[in-house]
Design a protein around this motif. Structure first.
Motif, PDB file in Angstrom:
ATOM      1  N   ARG B 170     -19.408  32.392 -33.182  1.00 41.52           N
ATOM      2  CA  ARG B 170     -19.428  32.172 -31.744  1.00 41.52           C
ATOM      3  C   ARG B 170     -18.113  31.601 -31.265  1.00 41.52           C
ATOM      4  O   ARG B 170     -17.606  31.965 -30.210  1.00 41.52           O
ATOM      5  N   LEU B 173     -15.695  34.342 -30.927  1.00 39.38           N
ATOM      6  CA  LEU B 173     -15.964  35.144 -29.731  1.00 39.38           C
ATOM      7  C   LEU B 173     -15.489  34.398 -28.489  1.00 39.38           C
ATOM      8  O   LEU B 173     -14.869  34.984 -27.595  1.00 39.38           O
ATOM      9  N   ALA B 174     -15.760  33.092 -28.448  1.00 37.80           N
ATOM     10  CA  ALA B 174     -15.331  32.291 -27.293  1.00 37.80           C
ATOM     11  C   ALA B 174     -13.805  32.273 -27.191  1.00 37.80           C
ATOM     12  O   ALA B 174     -13.247  32.388 -26.094  1.00 37.80           O
ATOM     13  N   ALA B 177     -12.821  35.776 -25.909  1.00 46.17           N
ATOM     14  CA  ALA B 177     -13.228  35.981 -24.515  1.00 46.17           C
ATOM     15  C   ALA B 177     -12.356  35.147 -23.582  1.00 46.17           C
ATOM     16  O   ALA B 177     -11.853  35.639 -22.567  1.00 46.17           O
ATOM     17  N   GLN B 181     -10.366  36.941 -20.580  1.00 52.63           N
ATOM     18  CA  GLN B 181     -10.915  36.791 -19.232  1.00 52.63           C
ATOM     19  C   GLN B 181     -11.470  35.374 -19.065  1.00 52.63           C
ATOM     20  O   GLN B 181     -12.676  35.155 -19.197  1.00 52.63           O
ATOM     21  N   GLU B 183     -12.100  33.592 -16.531  1.00 53.66           N
ATOM     22  CA  GLU B 183     -13.106  33.369 -15.501  1.00 53.66           C
ATOM     23  C   GLU B 183     -14.487  33.880 -15.914  1.00 53.66           C
ATOM     24  O   GLU B 183     -15.484  33.165 -15.771  1.00 53.66           O
ATOM     25  N   ILE B 184     -14.520  35.091 -16.453  1.00 53.25           N
ATOM     26  CA  ILE B 184     -15.809  35.604 -16.928  1.00 53.25           C
ATOM     27  C   ILE B 184     -16.335  34.700 -18.046  1.00 53.25           C
ATOM     28  O   ILE B 184     -17.537  34.462 -18.165  1.00 53.25           O
ATOM     29  N   SER B 185     -15.424  34.168 -18.833  1.00 54.66           N
ATOM     30  CA  SER B 185     -15.841  33.276 -19.908  1.00 54.66           C
ATOM     31  C   SER B 185     -16.499  32.019 -19.345  1.00 54.66           C
ATOM     32  O   SER B 185     -17.551  31.593 -19.828  1.00 54.66           O
ATOM     33  N   ARG B 186     -15.883  31.440 -18.317  1.00 54.23           N
ATOM     34  CA  ARG B 186     -16.490  30.244 -17.711  1.00 54.23           C
ATOM     35  C   ARG B 186     -17.858  30.579 -17.139  1.00 54.23           C
ATOM     36  O   ARG B 186     -18.809  29.807 -17.279  1.00 54.23           O
ATOM     37  N   LEU B 187     -17.945  31.747 -16.496  1.00 54.52           N
ATOM     38  CA  LEU B 187     -19.230  32.146 -15.916  1.00 54.52           C
ATOM     39  C   LEU B 187     -20.254  32.454 -17.005  1.00 54.52           C
ATOM     40  O   LEU B 187     -21.438  32.567 -16.726  1.00 54.52           O
ATOM     41  N   SER B 188     -19.807  32.615 -18.238  1.00 55.85           N
ATOM     42  CA  SER B 188     -20.737  32.774 -19.359  1.00 55.85           C
ATOM     43  C   SER B 188     -20.999  31.438 -20.038  1.00 55.85           C
ATOM     44  O   SER B 188     -21.594  31.402 -21.118  1.00 55.85           O
ATOM     45  N   GLY B 189     -20.527  30.359 -19.452  1.00 55.47           N
ATOM     46  CA  GLY B 189     -20.834  29.041 -19.994  1.00 55.47           C
ATOM     47  C   GLY B 189     -19.852  28.540 -21.035  1.00 55.47           C
ATOM     48  O   GLY B 189     -20.088  27.511 -21.675  1.00 55.47           O
ATOM     49  N   ILE B 190     -18.735  29.259 -21.241  1.00 50.42           N
ATOM     50  CA  ILE B 190     -17.746  28.801 -22.222  1.00 50.42           C
ATOM     51  C   ILE B 190     -16.877  27.715 -21.597  1.00 50.42           C
ATOM     52  O   ILE B 190     -16.365  27.887 -20.489  1.00 50.42           O
ATOM     53  N   ARG B 191     -16.713  26.598 -22.302  1.00 46.10           N
ATOM     54  CA  ARG B 191     -15.842  25.527 -21.796  1.00 46.10           C
ATOM     55  C   ARG B 191     -14.409  25.898 -22.160  1.00 46.10           C
ATOM     56  O   ARG B 191     -13.891  25.523 -23.212  1.00 46.10           O
ATOM     57  N   VAL B 192     -13.788  26.640 -21.244  1.00 45.23           N
ATOM     58  CA  VAL B 192     -12.506  27.279 -21.548  1.00 45.23           C
ATOM     59  C   VAL B 192     -11.417  26.258 -21.890  1.00 45.23           C
ATOM     60  O   VAL B 192     -10.614  26.493 -22.800  1.00 45.23           O
TER      61      VAL B 192
END
Ligand SMILES: Nc1ncnc2c1ncn2[C@@H]1O[C@H](COP(=O)(O)OP(=O)(O)O)[C@@H](O)[C@H]1O
Ligand SMILES: [Mg+2]
Lengths: 236, 298
Positions: B170, B173-174, B177, B181, B183-192
């Motif tokens: 994971r 993948l994070a 991701a 992207q 922004e899409i990562s943040r919207l998927s809950g990833i703490r960028v």
């Protein structure tokens, strides 16, 4: 009330993109926010999902303020935003894009269950799991973006123009999938659209905005049957 | 013919080092879009810490992981306390894209200065117990030594470890991701933000390993790894800057290329050769050997 937006104002520098907007959405409702290009629809959703700050006013979800919180944290409180323009990561495979939806979740059994539900709803994704998302058609990308959101098990789904750039037949498929999802799961959905016919076709209610300001709202049937609104804002 | 194979072996050994430095630069580039000139400084500092560990523990094999962990921490600190605040402050300003790069040059200078103050501008020996005298095959000594072998094995282990993380976890993948992207990562809950720090930590670890493996073949001084930075950078560009596999292949290509130039032309031209290779690659395939054609979807 589930989602309450109260006197919200959002600025892009000196441009006021959302101006004194208020509305409320009940649990389980599917409400569409309709406005032409530049009306402020994307700006509104981006603020509700924590991507951009607001200037004044308030917004709350289940009694808790959602302003000033980070997007990655709001996802964990059930607010999931499918952003504008077929929001997938083209460099990743279809399977990896779906996996992203549950990447923060611990419950692996439920992630597997949610994934199989998404693949039941969009079988075309299931046939393409190992492919890069860049090989998908526009409609398939939109399915993938929505599918990823569903794996996060949202309570509040924010959809930004899912019909954008898609053929009428594909739009129909996607909208009926959205409809099926909310019927089955009791989701609350905010669907932002320019395509008023398709959106009102599945929505309980519509809110019309123009240049960042509230114009009117009403049941889908009443909005569709008002000839003045149709001519001025709905475009049909 | 034996000379030919020996040259390849030696090239693979130095290429493994370049690959690690190149990987370090690519990891940072992917996670924050910054060309990290400080990588040479970070690696030299972690190597000094490895040197200190060695002089206390008298064991190179224990000092190696200490240097690597120190490298990861140094890099995470640089990202969290300098690069991230700087990126936030310069956002939207005309210097947004260049300020962080200049800052990395500043950090490089600062670290060199500190290293000079603490350890002096002298040449220290950070030695490994392995012989740098070539293996004997029959009655001939080949240039490939046990130390070279350790370098190749050490680099391979770390590269395999990174590959496994990126492909199968994971976290991997994070990391991917968030680099493609955010922004899409943040919207998927990833703490960028956190993921970027981890990306820098991995990069620091790779650079630190490069420093701690290469230094026993030469010496340690505040700027002893500057040339390695150049080679790592050329290797990263050959590999396309974006690609982890590209970084490794770029490093190996460069290492073998250098070895041949050294063997058949002479040591005077190796350094210029790096730049000639760089410019030729940029002209023929600006996106590198492993880079994608055209621009990425932003
Ligand atoms: N990042 C931005 N910077 C400056 N102005 C912006 C930005 N994003 C949107 N705007 C402006 O805000 C207004 C609303 O835009 P947007 O929310 O994208 O509308 P919609 O999604 O309804 O088409 C437009 O006038 C647009 O030009
Ligand atoms: Mg929009």
């Amino acid at each position: 009330m589930t989602l309450i937006v109260d006197h919200l104002r959002i600025q892009h520098g000196t441009i006021t993109a959302i101006d004194d907007l208020s509305f409320a959405i009940e649990p389980g409702e599917l409400v569409t926010i309709i406005g032409s290009n530049g009306a402020g629809k994307t700006t509104l959703l981006r603020a509700l999902s924590g991507l951009i700050p607001t200037a004044s006013g308030s917004a709350s979800w289940k009694g808790q303020s959602i302003l000033g919180r980070r997007a990655e944290d709001l996802v964990r409180s059930g607010i999931v935003h499918v952003s504008e323009g077929k929001a997938v990561i083209p460099e990743l495979t279809v399977a990896e894009n779906l996996e992203l939806g549950g990447i923060w979740r611990k419950d692996k059994t439920d992630i597997a269950l949610a994934t199989s539900e998404v693949l039941d709803l969009f079988p075309r994704l299931g046939e393409r799991m190992k492919q890069g998302a860049d090989t998908l058609s526009g409609g398939e990308r939109q399915m993938l973006a929505i599918g990823r959101a569903m794996i996060a098990r949202p309570d509040l789904l924010l959809l930004d123009e899912p019909s954008l750039g898609l053929a009428p037949l594909v739009i129909e498929q996607i909208f009926s999938a959205i409809d099926a999802l909310r019927q089955r799961l009791g989701l609350t959905v905010v669907l932002v659209e320019q395509n008023a016919i398709s959106a009102l076709g599945i929505a309980d209610r519509g809110i019309i905005i123009n240049l960042g300001k509230f114009v009117t709202s009403g049941s889908s049937a009443s909005l569709m049957s008002d000839p003045t609104l149709r001519a001025a804002y709905l475009g049909f | 013919m034996t000379t030919f194979f020996n040259t390849i072996l030696v090239g693979i050994s130095s290429g493994s080092i370049y690959a690690l430095m190149s990987l370090s630069l690519v990891l940072v580039w992917r996670s924050t879009r910054v060309v990290n000139f400080a990588a040479a400084g970070q690696a030299v500092l972690s190597t000094y810490l490895g040197y200190e560990a060695m002089s206390r523990l008298h064991n190179y094999w224990l000092s190696l992981p200490i240097a690597v962990i120190a490298g990861a921490l140094i890099s995470a600190i640089v990202e969290s306390f300098v690069m991230r605040p700087l990126a936030k402050r310069s956002k939207g300003s005309p210097v947004e894209s260049i300020a962080p790069v200049i800052a990395t040059l500043g950090i490089l200078g600062l670290i060199r200065g500190i290293a000079g103050l603490v350890w002096g501008n002298t040449f220290l020996q950070y030695t490994s117990p392995l012989s740098s005298k070539g293996f004997m095959i029959g009655h001939t000594t080949i240039p490939f030594s046990p130390l070279n072998a350790a370098i190749v094995i050490g680099a391979a282990i770390v590269l395999a470890f990174f590959a496994a993380i990126f492909r199968f976890t994971r976290l991997g993948l994070a990391l991917r991701a968030a680099s493609f992207q955010p922004e899409i990562s943040r919207l998927s809950g990833i703490r960028v933000d956190r993921i970027r720090t981890i990306g820098w930590a991995f990069a620091g670890a790779a650079g630190a390993l490069a420093g701690a493996l290469v230094t026993p073949t030469t010496y340690l001084s505040p700027n002893s790894l500057d040339l390695l930075l150049v080679s790592g950078f050329v290797a990263a560009v050959i590999g396309g800057l974006e690609s982890l596999i590209g970084a490794v292949v770029g490093g190996l290509v460069l290492g073998v290329g250098f070895a041949f130039i050294l063997q058949y032309i002479g040591s005077e031209v190796t350094f210029s050769a790096a730049f000639i290779i760089l410019i030729i690659v940029l002209f023929i395939r600006p996106q590198g050997i492993f880079g994608r054609g055209g621009s990425r979807e932003a």
